[in-house]
Scaffold this active site. Structure first.
Site, PDB file in Angstrom:
ATOM      1  N   CYS A 116       0.942  -1.351  -0.085  1.00 35.20           N
ATOM      2  CA  CYS A 116      -0.154  -0.031  -0.093  1.00 35.20           C
ATOM      3  C   CYS A 116       0.904   1.135  -0.063  1.00 35.20           C
ATOM      4  CB  CYS A 116      -0.952   0.098   1.224  1.00 35.20           C
ATOM      5  SG  CYS A 116      -1.939  -1.430   1.194  1.00 35.20           S
ATOM      6  N   HIS A 256      -3.529   6.838   3.241  1.00 40.96           N
ATOM      7  CA  HIS A 256      -3.902   5.736   2.695  1.00 40.96           C
ATOM      8  C   HIS A 256      -5.118   5.338   3.371  1.00 40.96           C
ATOM      9  CE1 HIS A 256      -3.920   1.607   1.269  1.00 40.96           C
ATOM     10  NE2 HIS A 256      -3.743   1.242   2.383  1.00 40.96           N
ATOM     11  N   ASN A 286     -10.100  -0.283   0.412  1.00 37.34           N
ATOM     12  CA  ASN A 286      -8.613  -0.071   0.600  1.00 37.34           C
ATOM     13  C   ASN A 286      -7.942  -0.769  -1.041  1.00 37.34           C
ATOM     14  OD1 ASN A 286      -5.913  -0.408   0.722  1.00 37.34           O
ATOM     15  ND2 ASN A 286      -5.950  -1.559   2.759  1.00 37.34           N
TER      16      ASN A 286
HETATM   17  N1  ACO Z   1     -17.899  -9.413   9.131  1.00 41.06           N
HETATM   18  C1  ACO Z   1     -18.365  -9.625  10.442  1.00 41.06           C
HETATM   19  N2  ACO Z   1     -17.490 -10.136  11.291  1.00 41.06           N
HETATM   20  C2  ACO Z   1     -16.005 -10.109  11.028  1.00 41.06           C
HETATM   21  C3  ACO Z   1     -15.602  -9.933   9.841  1.00 41.06           C
HETATM   22  C4  ACO Z   1     -16.637  -9.401   9.049  1.00 41.06           C
HETATM   23  N3  ACO Z   1     -16.216  -9.065   7.510  1.00 41.06           N
HETATM   24  N4  ACO Z   1     -14.337 -10.026  10.037  1.00 41.06           N
HETATM   25  C5  ACO Z   1     -14.055 -10.505  11.194  1.00 41.06           C
HETATM   26  N5  ACO Z   1     -15.185 -10.443  11.726  1.00 41.06           N
HETATM   27  C6  ACO Z   1     -15.334 -10.918  13.318  1.00 41.06           C
HETATM   28  C7  ACO Z   1     -14.062 -11.717  13.662  1.00 41.06           C
HETATM   29  O1  ACO Z   1     -14.348 -13.069  13.422  1.00 41.06           O
HETATM   30  C8  ACO Z   1     -14.071 -11.547  15.274  1.00 41.06           C
HETATM   31  O2  ACO Z   1     -15.181 -12.566  15.777  1.00 41.06           O
HETATM   32  P1  ACO Z   1     -14.614 -13.407  17.148  1.00 41.06           P
HETATM   33  O3  ACO Z   1     -14.465 -12.313  18.059  1.00 41.06           O
HETATM   34  O4  ACO Z   1     -16.036 -14.066  17.354  1.00 41.06           O
HETATM   35  O5  ACO Z   1     -13.588 -13.989  16.828  1.00 41.06           O
HETATM   36  C9  ACO Z   1     -14.777 -10.090  15.248  1.00 41.06           C
HETATM   37  O6  ACO Z   1     -15.205  -9.799  14.073  1.00 41.06           O
HETATM   38  C10 ACO Z   1     -13.600  -9.057  15.531  1.00 41.06           C
HETATM   39  O7  ACO Z   1     -12.410  -9.153  14.651  1.00 41.06           O
HETATM   40  P2  ACO Z   1     -11.332  -8.306  15.028  1.00 41.06           P
HETATM   41  O8  ACO Z   1     -10.289  -8.892  14.039  1.00 41.06           O
HETATM   42  O9  ACO Z   1     -10.916  -8.291  16.544  1.00 41.06           O
HETATM   43  O10 ACO Z   1     -11.834  -7.040  14.709  1.00 41.06           O
HETATM   44  P3  ACO Z   1     -11.171  -5.610  14.649  1.00 41.06           P
HETATM   45  O11 ACO Z   1     -11.884  -4.718  15.522  1.00 41.06           O
HETATM   46  O12 ACO Z   1      -9.724  -5.556  15.001  1.00 41.06           O
HETATM   47  O13 ACO Z   1     -11.260  -4.968  12.981  1.00 41.06           O
HETATM   48  C11 ACO Z   1     -10.057  -4.807  10.850  1.00 41.06           C
HETATM   49  C12 ACO Z   1     -10.604  -5.804  11.968  1.00 41.06           C
HETATM   50  C13 ACO Z   1     -11.110  -4.181  10.448  1.00 41.06           C
HETATM   51  C14 ACO Z   1      -9.453  -5.882   9.828  1.00 41.06           C
HETATM   52  C15 ACO Z   1      -8.893  -4.013  11.636  1.00 41.06           C
HETATM   53  O14 ACO Z   1      -8.217  -4.996  12.396  1.00 41.06           O
HETATM   54  C16 ACO Z   1      -8.227  -3.357  10.744  1.00 41.06           C
HETATM   55  O15 ACO Z   1      -8.746  -2.421   9.935  1.00 41.06           O
HETATM   56  N6  ACO Z   1      -6.898  -3.643  10.677  1.00 41.06           N
HETATM   57  C17 ACO Z   1      -6.047  -2.975   9.681  1.00 41.06           C
HETATM   58  C18 ACO Z   1      -6.023  -3.645   8.483  1.00 41.06           C
HETATM   59  C19 ACO Z   1      -5.502  -3.112   7.502  1.00 41.06           C
HETATM   60  O16 ACO Z   1      -5.218  -1.978   7.357  1.00 41.06           O
HETATM   61  N7  ACO Z   1      -5.203  -3.716   6.255  1.00 41.06           N
HETATM   62  C20 ACO Z   1      -4.561  -3.149   5.154  1.00 41.06           C
HETATM   63  C21 ACO Z   1      -3.340  -3.167   5.098  1.00 41.06           C
HETATM   64  S1  ACO Z   1      -2.608  -2.329   3.786  1.00 41.06           S
HETATM   65  C22 ACO Z   1      -1.898  -3.440   2.676  1.00 41.06           C
HETATM   66  O17 ACO Z   1      -0.398  -3.207   2.626  1.00 41.06           O
HETATM   67  C23 ACO Z   1      -2.375  -4.392   1.936  1.00 41.06           C
END
Ligand code: ACO
Length: 329
Positions: A116, A256, A286
């Site tokens: 990214c 980003h 993203n």
């Molecule tokens: N829909 C519903 N529930 C979901 C989903 C979904 N799409 N995805 C995950 N969950 C559930 C999980 O299974 C988990 O359930 P559990 O508690 O029963 O196990 C719960 O939601 C919480 O999951 P978390 O991963 O703890 O959620 P979090 O609040 O951390 O949000 C997220 C996740 C949005 C991915 C966040 O961590 C984030 O934005 N991280 C950064 C990601 C990012 O920036 N990625 C791009 C990188 S750039 C690149 O180079 C490609």
């Protein structure tokens, strides 16, 4: 490095594919909900490329728009750098495919992979070629077809990403304008928190890798999140300081577009209200290396960035990597 010549963006362009996929559409594919995606990320929709549309197709469209805005012909382009983690093929590079598509036959061309952060890295590499006088016009592109690398059985990743391309033409500008300062960084020790396991020489494609779904993006979301919040803030502050400016000098932020909570944290560090931040993840998700240049092009075309403004661009990505710069328009 002290630039020999001042270098700036002289034109931008972007392209996002037509096919819009809303969170409600995603609900039909995986066990998720519009409410979960919106509250955790801010994303409302993403656009996916057509089956026969590639990263280089989208990159070429964005590039032609940037060249038109810069009033630069294909013959004038000296170098093309494409930041992408989703190349059309492993060989040849996407930049070479773009060169052929836009008819910039006299240019050098190569890809750069910092996920990214790809566009900001490409800008900094391009800037140095122009600053030294080796080249006059460098086309930098961030382009991705992430939909080809998403596991539509993994709700934790497939809802986050979209496809698109953004481009900018770099050239010499009058002293005191253009890219005032920049920072690039990487932390390879955390590389495995965001990865595609198979398809490289470590794990070439095989029946087993296909069966194990190893050709898709996997991510430790919370590790990436923590890293992103920390680095987006510190890199932004560093480039403001390196430019000899204070926070009061900064008018606008182009971050980003991974997660609204990450963007808000960066805006807070820069003391900027959200009206002074370009946000497009609501519509596009993203787009990895394409996120920053698409957002930048939109901000310019919407008149949010004006002559005399000072803008921070900041991004982070797989690697892990990050990059930021300050641009004086
Ligand atoms: N829909 C519903 N529930 C979901 C989903 C979904 N799409 N995805 C995950 N969950 C559930 C999980 O299974 C988990 O359930 P559990 O508690 O029963 O196990 C719960 O939601 C919480 O999951 P978390 O991963 O703890 O959620 P979090 O609040 O951390 O949000 C997220 C996740 C949005 C991915 C966040 O961590 C984030 O934005 N991280 C950064 C990601 C990012 O920036 N990625 C791009 C990188 S750039 C690149 O180079 C490609």
């Amino acid at each position: 490095m002290k630039s020999l010549r001042s270098v700036g963006i002289i034109g931008t362009g972007s392209y996002v594919p037509e096919r819009k996929v809303t969170n409600f559409d995603m609900e039909k594919i995986v066990d998720t909900s519009d409410e979960w995606i919106r509250t955790r990320t801010g994303i409302g929709a993403r656009h996916f490329a057509a089956d026969d549309e590639t990263t280089s197709d989208m990159a070429a469209k964005a590039a032609l728009k940037a060249m038109e805005a810069a009033n630069v012909t294909a013959d004038e382009i000296d170098l093309i750098i494409v930041g992408t983690l989703t190349p059309d093929m492993l060989l040849p590079s996407t930049a070479c495919l773009v060169q052929d598509k836009i008819g910039a036959n006299g240019s050098a061309a190569f890809d750069l992979e910092t996920a990214c952060s790809g566009f900001i890295y490409a800008m900094e590499v391009g800037r140095n070629f122009v600053a030294t006088g080796m080249y006059n016009k460098v086309l930098v592109i961030g382009a991705e077809k992430l939909s080809s690398f998403l596991d539509f059985e993994d709700r934790a990743t497939c809802v986050l990403f979209g496809d698109g391309a953004g481009a900018a033409v770099l050239g010499p500008v009058e002293d005191g304008k253009g890219i005032l300062s920049s920072e690039l960084g990487a932390d390879g020790s955390k590389g495995m928190v965001l990865k595609i396991d198979a398809g490289g020489c470590k794990m070439p494609a095989s029946e087993q890798t296909l069966k194990d779904r190893l050709h898709y993006i996997t991510m430790d979301g919370s590790e990436v999140f923590k890293f992103a919040v920390r680095i987006m803030g510190s890199a932004s502050l560093n480039v403001v300081e390196k430019a000899g400016l204070t926070l009061d000098d900064i008018n606008f932020l182009v971050p980003h577009q991974a997660n609204m909570r990450i963007i808000s944290a960066a805006a807070k560090k820069l003391n900027l209200p959200l009206e002074k931040v370009q946000i497009n993840l609501t519509e596009y998700g993203n787009m990895s290396a394409a996120s920053v240049p698409v957002a930048l092009d939109q901000a310019i075309r919407e008149g949010k960035i004006k002559e005399g403004d000072k803008t921070v661009l900041v991004g982070f990505g797989g690697g892990l990597t990050w990059g930021a710069c300050v641009i004086q328009w």
